[in-house]
Design a protein around this motif. Sequence first.
Motif, PDB file in Angstrom:
ATOM      1  N   GLN A 157       0.962  -1.149   0.168  1.00 55.70           N
ATOM      2  CA  GLN A 157      -0.087   0.106  -0.166  1.00 55.70           C
ATOM      3  C   GLN A 157       0.860   1.171  -0.134  1.00 55.70           C
ATOM      4  O   GLN A 157       1.553   1.375   1.073  1.00 55.70           O
ATOM      5  CB  GLN A 157      -1.035   0.154   1.192  1.00 55.70           C
ATOM      6  N   VAL A 158       0.603   2.065  -0.921  1.00 55.82           N
ATOM      7  CA  VAL A 158       1.652   3.370  -1.318  1.00 55.82           C
ATOM      8  C   VAL A 158       0.720   4.506  -0.995  1.00 55.82           C
ATOM      9  O   VAL A 158      -0.559   4.402  -1.400  1.00 55.82           O
ATOM     10  CB  VAL A 158       2.155   3.374  -2.518  1.00 55.82           C
ATOM     11  N   LEU A 159       1.133   5.639  -0.248  1.00 52.04           N
ATOM     12  CA  LEU A 159       0.430   6.915   0.033  1.00 52.04           C
ATOM     13  C   LEU A 159       0.533   7.743  -1.326  1.00 52.04           C
ATOM     14  O   LEU A 159       1.695   8.007  -1.885  1.00 52.04           O
ATOM     15  CB  LEU A 159       1.151   7.443   1.082  1.00 52.04           C
ATOM     16  N   ASP A 204      -2.932  11.402  -0.461  1.00 53.98           N
ATOM     17  CA  ASP A 204      -3.856  11.247   0.878  1.00 53.98           C
ATOM     18  C   ASP A 204      -4.634  10.017   0.939  1.00 53.98           C
ATOM     19  O   ASP A 204      -5.815   9.899   1.464  1.00 53.98           O
ATOM     20  CB  ASP A 204      -4.659  12.416   1.299  1.00 53.98           C
ATOM     21  N   TRP A 214      -4.073   5.445   0.672  1.00 53.81           N
ATOM     22  CA  TRP A 214      -3.278   4.277   0.844  1.00 53.81           C
ATOM     23  C   TRP A 214      -3.732   3.200  -0.640  1.00 53.81           C
ATOM     24  O   TRP A 214      -5.060   2.546  -0.740  1.00 53.81           O
ATOM     25  CB  TRP A 214      -3.420   3.358   2.026  1.00 53.81           C
ATOM     26  N   TRP A 217      -6.337   8.906   5.580  1.00 49.97           N
ATOM     27  CA  TRP A 217      -5.300   8.026   5.374  1.00 49.97           C
ATOM     28  C   TRP A 217      -4.524   7.916   7.099  1.00 49.97           C
ATOM     29  O   TRP A 217      -4.022   6.759   7.196  1.00 49.97           O
ATOM     30  CB  TRP A 217      -4.510   8.505   4.513  1.00 49.97           C
ATOM     31  N   LEU A 219       5.948   6.514   0.876  1.00 53.85           N
ATOM     32  CA  LEU A 219       5.620   5.777   2.026  1.00 53.85           C
ATOM     33  C   LEU A 219       4.460   4.813   1.974  1.00 53.85           C
ATOM     34  O   LEU A 219       3.958   4.822   0.948  1.00 53.85           O
ATOM     35  CB  LEU A 219       4.584   6.738   2.819  1.00 53.85           C
ATOM     36  N   ARG A 220       4.894   3.691   2.381  1.00 55.65           N
ATOM     37  CA  ARG A 220       4.120   2.327   2.148  1.00 55.65           C
ATOM     38  C   ARG A 220       3.793   1.949   3.696  1.00 55.65           C
ATOM     39  O   ARG A 220       4.266   2.389   4.509  1.00 55.65           O
ATOM     40  CB  ARG A 220       5.055   1.414   1.560  1.00 55.65           C
ATOM     41  N   LEU A 221       2.520   1.107   3.552  1.00 57.39           N
ATOM     42  CA  LEU A 221       2.050   0.545   4.748  1.00 57.39           C
ATOM     43  C   LEU A 221       1.823  -0.818   4.488  1.00 57.39           C
ATOM     44  O   LEU A 221       1.650  -1.263   3.442  1.00 57.39           O
ATOM     45  CB  LEU A 221       0.537   1.297   5.027  1.00 57.39           C
TER      46      LEU A 221
END
Lengths: 130, 130
Positions: A107-109, A112, A114, B6, B76-78
Amino acid sequence: MKEVHWLDVVSWNKDGLVPVIAQEGQSGKVLMLAWMNREALQQTAFTGEAIYWSRSRNCLWRKGETSGNVQKVKSLRLDCDNDTVLLEVEQMGGVACHTGRHHCFFQVLQDDDWVTVEPVQKNPEEMYGI
Amino acid sequence: MKEVHWLDVVSWNKDGLVPVIAQEGQSGKVLMLAWMNREALQQTAFTGEAIYWSRSRNCLWRKGETSGNVQKVKSLRLDCDNDTVLLEVEQMGGVACHTGRHHCFFQVLQDDDWVTVEPVQKNPEEMYGI
């Protein structure tokens, strides 16, 4: 001078755990972050396969025990504060994530939100037989 | 349907923090693991530079604020459980570790001992003026 056991060098948190990053040696991809207690780290070093502590199930969790997606450990590293471990691994089956993706950070931002940017490579139902 | 912000997607721990892995984009090296609270993550995304939460000093910590070794954030990744963040960064000054090394994972397990295998590249006294 009494030598300190390598497991005692690790700065365990108040739950007796340490965060562990698994990185794929060949690709350099960060596959996942999980946790180990003392026994998990000892068994990981002894067996050469990643064994974590499952915080949800409260038990040792040999990565790949159900799915077959075992992680062969090539090296173990400890950071400057002794409170994070980095494993260099070879990911059997090419899939580290329980969703069937290569790694867990899919999951990439973006704007705003993911956004899922990586495909499922294996059907989780097939991996876990559910 | 109300959209979830987010920052609310992130699964913060009971201290309101999330572990964050910083990986150097160019080399693929895992530089460090640190922690962020909601404000740190928001400011990181907004400014494009890594801002962590210092658990020892209990304050926001703009990486490089003293040393100059700022981390420019490329993505940024989650992860799949929404409880770990992965930053792809460009490490200014080439040094992420407060010991003056390229990254924090410079201790390797060899024969039941953590062995330092990477050189100090910058004198910490010069970096921090102490």
